[in-house]
Structures are given as structure tokens and as C-alpha cells.
Design a protein around this motif. Structure first.
Motif, PDB file in Angstrom:
ATOM      1  N   THR A 151       0.843  -1.212   0.000  1.00  0.00           N
ATOM      2  CA  THR A 151       0.000   0.000   0.000  1.00  0.00           C
ATOM      3  C   THR A 151       0.866   1.246   0.000  1.00  0.00           C
ATOM      4  N   GLY A 191       0.235   5.170  -1.049  1.00  0.00           N
ATOM      5  CA  GLY A 191       0.799   6.133  -0.093  1.00  0.00           C
ATOM      6  C   GLY A 191       1.699   7.182  -0.734  1.00  0.00           C
ATOM      7  N   GLY A 211       4.161   4.131   8.396  1.00  0.00           N
ATOM      8  CA  GLY A 211       3.216   4.438   9.476  1.00  0.00           C
ATOM      9  C   GLY A 211       2.166   3.351   9.591  1.00  0.00           C
ATOM     10  N   LEU A 212       1.668   3.189  10.821  1.00  0.00           N
ATOM     11  CA  LEU A 212       0.590   2.229  11.078  1.00  0.00           C
ATOM     12  C   LEU A 212      -0.748   2.942  10.972  1.00  0.00           C
ATOM     13  N   ALA A 224      -8.274  -1.229  10.571  1.00  0.00           N
ATOM     14  CA  ALA A 224      -8.299  -2.680  10.760  1.00  0.00           C
ATOM     15  C   ALA A 224      -6.926  -3.214  11.168  1.00  0.00           C
ATOM     16  N   PHE A 266       5.291   9.679  13.415  1.00  0.00           N
ATOM     17  CA  PHE A 266       5.517   9.458  11.990  1.00  0.00           C
ATOM     18  C   PHE A 266       6.356  10.576  11.372  1.00  0.00           C
ATOM     19  N   GLY A 305     -13.904   5.882   5.103  1.00  0.00           N
ATOM     20  CA  GLY A 305     -13.450   4.502   4.910  1.00  0.00           C
ATOM     21  C   GLY A 305     -11.995   4.415   4.483  1.00  0.00           C
ATOM     22  N   LYS A 306     -11.701   3.471   3.602  1.00  0.00           N
ATOM     23  CA  LYS A 306     -10.292   3.235   3.289  1.00  0.00           C
ATOM     24  C   LYS A 306      -9.682   4.312   2.412  1.00  0.00           C
ATOM     25  N   LEU A 343      -2.605  11.650   3.169  1.00  0.00           N
ATOM     26  CA  LEU A 343      -1.192  11.617   2.773  1.00  0.00           C
ATOM     27  C   LEU A 343      -0.960  12.467   1.525  1.00  0.00           C
TER      28      LEU A 343
END
Ligand code: PSU
Ligand code: MN
Length: 304
Positions: free
Chosen positions: A27, A32, A126-127, A142, A190, A259-260, A267
Motif C-alpha cells: 500500500t 501512499g 506508518g501504522l 483494521a 511518523f 473509509g479506506k 497523505l
């Protein structure tokens, strides 16, 4: 039953031989980082690992097939602007398989697939975390729940301060995820070295590896997160940081991004509004983590 997971020969051989392997997510380069820098960074990360004697395993979905150890051609293909590549968390893997889609795997799905292939160490930037306002939107990545049951070690630089950092750490505590600062008790933010939150710390690759081994010896299933702050001369100026983050947050709310799509939107907005300053930091953060992951994987391979 055979799992429909493709493992590159080189990765399979390294895992079988017990030599160090580090997993990398996709991703980060499919959703990103902006093009064409995204592909360069994906290749740089692999090169850094090889220079340290570590086998890279970049993970993603190619025409529906989860693949551990993407080739350079596959990285270019799923990272291309016109590839139709979807951001693929764990729950998205079955739909991508059914439709034969290309997928950029998140921290959660990369960790899951890496573990299936016997890989113990993973490097990312980054998480995902708890978004601000999650009390009403329920928007929590998630990544959080997934990491409570995937026994892997992930080198990362914390979460962006666009997220609710204290709430994210509370959730990691509830979920039993092991969160440790790397050579610092300050949880990184981050783009900046210090989020203002405090965690326990480890001081060396040996200590980080020992925590992962102890987790396994105790039959615990949670991830170990090694939170490594960006180099001091590479962090985003904290004043600029606060300004653009607030603006990105506002624009996302105005545009109704949910959402996603939210994390990639934030970013991209920040990279554009700082004329690439946050992008440079993003790359520095990531490659710094790849280096630390190589050291930890080397220690783990030596002792196990
Ligand atoms: N944070 C970043 N850069 C990223 C991501 C997070 O600073 O590229 C990616 C990671 O792949 C992470 C995912 O797993 O976004 C989380 O997305 P979400 O918030 O939709 O769960
Ligand atoms: Mn979300």
C-alpha cells in the motif's frame, strides 16, 4: 487444503534455510507515495535489505493472487497509475481473489500473509490507528485488531498525528499488542520524532529480537511493534506539520472522504501542500525502518 498464496522461490528458500528475511508492504507504493517516486522507493527498500544480507519479500496481490516476494516487474505493474490496483486489507483479499484484481496490501494484510509464509520481521512506514472523531464515526484502522493476533515484529514510526494518538495507544493496550519505542520512550508521530506519548523502550536489535522470542516462548499471538522515530534532521518542521495536518483533516471532512480512502487522501494532501517536504520525510522514515528491520532480522536468524 492448499492455500492460494504464491511465495517466490528466493523467499521460500531463505525461510527454509533460516536466513534473514524482511517483509515489505505494498500500500505504501500503490496508495501512499506519489508516482514515479513510489517505485524508486520500493526498489530502494529492497536494495537496502540486500546490502545488509537480508532477503526482501515485498508483498502484494497480483491478478487476485496474494504474492510474497513480488518481482520488480510485478512491483512496477501494481504500482502503475493505470493499474486499477485496490487498497487491500485482510477483508479485501477474498474479493480481490474473486475478481482477479491487483492489490496493494496494508500493514494488516501484509503481516497476515508474511506470517503465513513463515516471515518474522516486517518493515513499514506508518501504522493505521484510531481516527479523530472515532467515537462517532467508528473509524479505527483494521490494523489494530489484526495485530492482536498475528505474531510478527513490525518496525514502524508510529502513527500520524492526524490520528488520535493517545486513543490508538489505549486500543493497542486493550488488544494486547506490544508497543515499544526503539532507543526512546517517546512514541513517534511518523513525520515528527515525538508524538508526546510515552511507551516502554528497547535499546538494541538484540533486545527487540529477545522480546519477539519471549513472546513466542509464551505462546502469545500478538504483534511486537518496534516504533523507530525518524532521524532528527529529516523530521517535518513541527509548526508546518501542525498547520498542514489540521488543513488536511478539514479538507477531508469537507469532501466527505470516508473509509479506506481517508488515509491515502490525507497523505496526498499533505505531500502536495508541503511541496514534497512531507514526501521526503515519508521516504526517510520508511528507509530508516527498513534498516532497523534488517538488523533485527539478522539477530533473530542468528539465534534461532
Ligand atoms: N500510514 C502512513 N502511510 C501509509 C499507511 C498508513 O503514514 O501508507 C497505509 C498502511 O498500509 C496502513 C494503511 O496499513 O495505510 C491503513 O489504512 P486505514 O487507515 O484505512 O486502515
Ligand atoms: Mn479507516
Amino acid at each position: 487444503m492448499t492455500e492460494r498464496i504464491v511465495v517466490a522461490d528466493e523467499v521460500r528458500a531463505a525461510v527454509a534455510a533460516g536466513t534473514p528475511v524482511v517483509a515489505l508492504e505494498s500500500t505504501i507504493f500503490t496508495h501512499g507515495l506519489s508516482r514515479p517516486r513510489n517505485i524508486e522507493v520500493a526498489f530502494d527498500a529492497e536494495r537496502l535489505l540486500r546490502e545488509s544480507g537480508v532477503t526482501p519479500a515485498t508483498i502484494g496481490v497480483v491478478a487476485g493472487e496474494p504474492t510474497i516476494g513480488l518481482s520488480h516487474d510485478q512491483i512496477e505493474m501494481i504500482g502503475a497509475a493505470d493499474s486499477g490496483t485496490v487498497k487491500t486489507g485482510i477483508r479485501d483479499l477474498p474479493l480481490a481473489a474473486a475478481k482477479g484484481l491487483h492489490g496493494g496490501t496494508t500493514v494488516a494484510s501484509t503481516a497476515w500473509l508474511a506470517r503465513r509464509a513463515g516471515i518474522a520481521v516486517f518493515a513499514t512506514g506508518g501504522l493505521g490507528g484510531v481516527h479523530r472523531g472515532a467515537a462517532s464515526t467508528f473509524d479505527e484502522s483494521a490494523d489494530l485488531v489484526a495485530l492482536s493476533s498475528i505474531p510478527i515484529l513490525i518496525v514502524n514510526s508510529g502513527v500520524k498525528s492526524i490520528l488520535d494518538v493517545p486513543a490508538t495507544l489505549e486500543r493497542f493496550e486493550t488488544l494486547g499488542v506490544i508497543v515499544l519505542g526503539y532507543r526512546t520512550p517517546r512514541f513517534p508521530g511518523f513525520y515528527v520524532r515525538d508524538s508526546g506519548c510515552v511507551v516502554d523502550a528497547v535499546d538494541s536489535p538484540e533486545e527487540a529480537a529477545a522480546v519477539a522470542r519471549a513472546r513466542d516462548d509464551l505462546a502469545l499471538r500478538s504483534a511486537v511493534l518496534i516504533a523507530n522515530p525518524v532521524a532528527v534532521d529529516k523530521q517535518v518542521d513541527p509548526a508546518l506539520h501542525d498547520r498542514v495536518l489540521a488543513e488536511a483533516d478539514r479538507q477531508a471532512a469537507d469532501a466527505g472522504i470516508r473509509g479506506k480512502d481517508l488515509t491515502p487522501f490525507l497523505l496526498d494532501h499533505m505531500h502536495r501542500s508541503t511541496e514534497g517536504a512531507t514526501l521526503d520525510t515519508n521516504v526517510a522514515v520508511y528507509l530508516g525502518n527498513v534498516q532497523v528491520a534488517a538488523e533485527i532480522a539478522t539477530v533473530l536468524a542468528r539465534v534461532s
